[in-house]
Design an enzyme around this catalytic site. Sequence first.
Site, PDB file in Angstrom:
ATOM      1  N   ASP A  57       0.865  -1.181   0.000  1.00 57.24           N
ATOM      2  CA  ASP A  57       0.000   0.000   0.000  1.00 57.24           C
ATOM      3  C   ASP A  57       0.897   1.225   0.000  1.00 57.24           C
ATOM      4  OD1 ASP A  57      -2.665   1.357   0.331  1.00 57.24           O
ATOM      5  OD2 ASP A  57      -1.686   2.061   2.159  1.00 57.24           O
ATOM      6  N   GLU A 141      -1.349  -1.609  -5.851  1.00 59.70           N
ATOM      7  CA  GLU A 141      -2.554  -0.981  -6.372  1.00 59.70           C
ATOM      8  C   GLU A 141      -2.204  -0.137  -7.584  1.00 59.70           C
ATOM      9  OE1 GLU A 141      -6.389   1.547  -4.612  1.00 59.70           O
ATOM     10  OE2 GLU A 141      -4.535   1.352  -3.466  1.00 59.70           O
ATOM     11  N   CYS A 196     -13.516  -9.729   8.112  1.00 51.20           N
ATOM     12  CA  CYS A 196     -14.848 -10.250   7.788  1.00 51.20           C
ATOM     13  C   CYS A 196     -15.298  -9.927   6.374  1.00 51.20           C
ATOM     14  CB  CYS A 196     -15.873  -9.703   8.789  1.00 51.20           C
ATOM     15  SG  CYS A 196     -16.159  -7.916   8.661  1.00 51.20           S
ATOM     16  N   CYS A 214     -17.511  -5.916  13.222  1.00 55.00           N
ATOM     17  CA  CYS A 214     -17.195  -7.267  13.676  1.00 55.00           C
ATOM     18  C   CYS A 214     -16.269  -7.260  14.884  1.00 55.00           C
ATOM     19  CB  CYS A 214     -16.577  -8.085  12.558  1.00 55.00           C
ATOM     20  SG  CYS A 214     -14.903  -7.571  12.087  1.00 55.00           S
ATOM     21  N   ASP A 221      -3.543   1.746   6.622  1.00 51.46           N
ATOM     22  CA  ASP A 221      -2.609   1.331   5.577  1.00 51.46           C
ATOM     23  C   ASP A 221      -2.349  -0.170   5.617  1.00 51.46           C
ATOM     24  OD1 ASP A 221      -2.438   3.981   4.841  1.00 51.46           O
ATOM     25  OD2 ASP A 221      -0.714   4.380   6.137  1.00 51.46           O
TER      26      ASP A 221
END
Length: 272
Positions: A57, A141, A196, A214, A221
């Site tokens: 990231d 990304e 989750c 959750c 990050d």
Amino acid sequence: MRLPKIGDVDVRWSRELPSEPSSVTVIKDASGRYFASFVVVLDDEPMPELDTDVGLDLGLATFVVLSNGKVVDSPKFFRRAERRLRKAQQNLSRKQKGSKNRAKARITVARAHAKIRDARLDFAHKRSMAIIRENQAVYVEDLCVKGLARTRLAKSVHDAGWSMFTRLLEEKATRYGRHFSRVDRWFPSSQLCSVCGRIDGLKPLSVRWWTCPCGAEHDRDLNAARNILAAGRAERLNACGAQVRPERVPAQRGEAGTHRERQSALVGIPGL
């Protein structure tokens, strides 16, 4: 190095040539430095295979956060040299156009920019090589750097050098037998809970920590890096032959069925 019509030229060799060069081009940059660019044959050097994958990231406050928890701080080469560069540019603006002093001041500015670029390139080479050496597959990304460069963060985006870093990652992965791929830029890596899978919505950049319903607490990050790793692995499995489109179950003879019934007769994708 012997050049035609010039003769022998003293060269400061940065490294040994990997093979016999077929041609050489002499380049002069804006700061007055000369470089010799050789055309050589470069063979691939596959490294031993590993069982570790990593998602990256990229950011501004921190240069890159890895899905395994490692953090690389942003060196901010331009920001650190901005004061010295500003003085050199002010000195250039005060010189008379066409004068020798203006030519000297212009070279001083060009050398300051070249020093920043060289430091950024050296940093990108070392960090990308370390990541490629330690991981079999690398996922990043697919950022729209040109679009981000039109925002108020333009100076910081250019200073980070994301495009240079990802390009070096891809080149080194190809040479050393590693896998490199980009995750779709519209993938909600910062909105998705890596535990989750819940999408918790958009968050401003000021939010660095958030808690999913959750109960999982996430560093923004690190959570994004883990989601990029999961998305990259899923795409890599599909590229290796996994089923992407569900197949329709053939209807039995004499049973036409309604459109809704035919749409529901689909084979699910294992693991999704």
